[in-house]
Design a protein around this motif. Structure first.
Motif, mmCIF file in Angstrom:
data_model
loop_
_atom_site.group_PDB
_atom_site.id
_atom_site.type_symbol
_atom_site.label_atom_id
_atom_site.label_comp_id
_atom_site.label_asym_id
_atom_site.label_seq_id
_atom_site.Cartn_x
_atom_site.Cartn_y
_atom_site.Cartn_z
ATOM 1 N N LYS A 198 0.854 -1.256 -0.107
ATOM 2 C CA LYS A 198 -0.003 0.080 0.032
ATOM 3 C C LYS A 198 0.885 1.222 -0.123
ATOM 4 C CE LYS A 198 -3.921 -2.120 2.092
ATOM 5 N NZ LYS A 198 -3.437 -3.495 2.588
ATOM 6 N N SER A 199 0.450 2.260 -0.664
ATOM 7 C CA SER A 199 1.278 3.558 -0.665
ATOM 8 C C SER A 199 1.161 4.419 0.465
ATOM 9 C CB SER A 199 0.756 4.089 -2.112
ATOM 10 O OG SER A 199 -0.567 4.678 -1.734
ATOM 11 N N SER A 240 -2.416 -3.808 7.707
ATOM 12 C CA SER A 240 -1.163 -4.381 7.376
ATOM 13 C C SER A 240 -0.683 -3.844 5.939
ATOM 14 C CB SER A 240 -1.237 -5.915 7.380
ATOM 15 O OG SER A 240 -2.074 -6.242 6.457
ATOM 16 N N ASN A 241 0.780 -3.845 5.827
ATOM 17 C CA ASN A 241 1.201 -3.547 4.662
ATOM 18 C C ASN A 241 1.692 -4.927 3.829
ATOM 19 O OD1 ASN A 241 2.154 -2.266 2.398
ATOM 20 N ND2 ASN A 241 3.981 -1.185 3.582
ATOM 21 N N GLU A 242 2.807 -5.453 4.530
ATOM 22 C CA GLU A 242 3.232 -6.826 3.932
ATOM 23 C C GLU A 242 4.645 -7.166 4.987
ATOM 24 O OE1 GLU A 242 6.432 -5.074 0.623
ATOM 25 O OE2 GLU A 242 4.368 -5.998 -0.268
ATOM 26 N N PRO A 250 0.054 7.538 0.596
ATOM 27 C CA PRO A 250 -1.310 8.224 0.990
ATOM 28 C C PRO A 250 -2.625 7.341 1.813
ATOM 29 C CG PRO A 250 -0.533 8.654 -1.129
ATOM 30 C CD PRO A 250 0.354 7.749 -0.545
ATOM 31 N N TYR A 251 -2.099 6.038 1.413
ATOM 32 C CA TYR A 251 -3.420 5.240 1.961
ATOM 33 C C TYR A 251 -3.204 5.421 3.714
ATOM 34 C CZ TYR A 251 -5.205 0.689 4.048
ATOM 35 O OH TYR A 251 -6.146 0.003 4.628
ATOM 36 N N PHE A 252 -2.053 5.207 4.216
ATOM 37 C CA PHE A 252 -1.829 5.132 5.736
ATOM 38 C C PHE A 252 -1.856 6.647 6.148
ATOM 39 C CE2 PHE A 252 0.549 1.345 4.391
ATOM 40 C CZ PHE A 252 -0.125 0.605 5.432
ATOM 41 N N ARG A 253 -1.744 7.636 5.244
ATOM 42 C CA ARG A 253 -1.874 9.090 5.774
ATOM 43 C C ARG A 253 -3.408 9.502 5.853
ATOM 44 N NH1 ARG A 253 0.695 11.973 1.487
ATOM 45 N NH2 ARG A 253 2.703 10.585 1.269
ATOM 46 N N HIS A 254 -4.070 8.791 5.441
ATOM 47 C CA HIS A 254 -5.720 9.128 5.310
ATOM 48 C C HIS A 254 -6.353 8.267 6.240
ATOM 49 C CE1 HIS A 254 -4.443 11.528 1.692
ATOM 50 N NE2 HIS A 254 -5.090 12.310 2.212
ATOM 51 N N LEU A 255 -5.973 7.468 6.814
ATOM 52 C CA LEU A 255 -6.591 6.548 7.875
ATOM 53 C C LEU A 255 -7.224 7.428 9.330
ATOM 54 C CD1 LEU A 255 -4.181 3.543 8.338
ATOM 55 C CD2 LEU A 255 -6.349 3.559 6.981
ATOM 56 N N LYS A 256 -8.524 7.027 9.509
ATOM 57 C CA LYS A 256 -9.282 7.656 10.435
ATOM 58 C C LYS A 256 -9.255 6.908 11.824
ATOM 59 C CE LYS A 256 -10.017 11.314 7.758
ATOM 60 N NZ LYS A 256 -8.989 12.395 7.758
ATOM 61 N N PRO A 257 -9.039 7.546 12.744
ATOM 62 C CA PRO A 257 -9.616 6.362 14.303
ATOM 63 C C PRO A 257 -11.075 6.199 13.952
ATOM 64 C CG PRO A 257 -9.421 8.903 14.662
ATOM 65 C CD PRO A 257 -9.242 8.796 13.495
ATOM 66 N N ALA A 258 -11.028 5.053 14.725
ATOM 67 C CA ALA A 258 -12.489 4.235 14.932
ATOM 68 C C ALA A 258 -12.769 4.168 16.322
ATOM 69 C CB ALA A 258 -12.607 3.030 14.326
ATOM 70 N N ALA A 259 -13.765 3.465 16.549
ATOM 71 C CA ALA A 259 -14.062 3.011 17.968
ATOM 72 C C ALA A 259 -13.318 2.406 18.720
ATOM 73 C CB ALA A 259 -15.418 2.477 18.211
ATOM 74 N N PHE A 304 2.974 -3.251 10.017
ATOM 75 C CA PHE A 304 1.277 -2.965 9.999
ATOM 76 C C PHE A 304 1.399 -1.571 10.625
ATOM 77 C CE2 PHE A 304 1.700 -5.682 13.799
ATOM 78 C CZ PHE A 304 1.118 -4.964 14.720
ATOM 79 N N MET A 305 0.399 -0.779 10.601
ATOM 80 C CA MET A 305 0.184 0.470 11.328
ATOM 81 C C MET A 305 -1.164 0.098 12.128
ATOM 82 S SD MET A 305 -0.856 4.019 9.794
ATOM 83 C CE MET A 305 0.931 4.813 9.719
ATOM 84 N N LEU A 306 -0.658 0.556 13.587
ATOM 85 C CA LEU A 306 -2.103 0.634 14.379
ATOM 86 C C LEU A 306 -2.473 2.018 14.830
ATOM 87 C CD1 LEU A 306 -3.253 -1.262 16.724
ATOM 88 C CD2 LEU A 306 -1.607 -0.342 18.213
ATOM 89 N N VAL A 307 -3.670 1.959 14.361
ATOM 90 C CA VAL A 307 -4.666 3.167 14.465
ATOM 91 C C VAL A 307 -5.226 3.052 15.788
ATOM 92 C CG1 VAL A 307 -6.153 4.917 13.420
ATOM 93 C CG2 VAL A 307 -4.631 3.409 12.153
#
Length: 54
Positions: free
Chosen positions: A4-5, A22-24, A7-16, A28-31
């Protein structure tokens, strides 16, 4: 599947709840619910699962 590029990770929004995106290869990124974006790397060493956090 291609990685994933940025911008995909830059635009992630928090959830409840905390969310893993994961990337590969174990990376992975933990939001978090508070909006923190943290990189993590999961790997195995000597038969045990480990987690590297930055």
């Amino acid at each position: 599947m291609p990685a994933k590029s940025a911008p995909y990770f830059r635009h992630l929004k928090p959830a409840a709840k905390d969310d893993k995106r994961s990337n590969e290869g174990g990376l992975f990124m933990l939001v978090t619910a508070t909006g923190l974006r943290l990189w993590r790397f999961a790997y195995r060493y000597d038969g045990k699962q480990k987690l590297l956090a930055t």
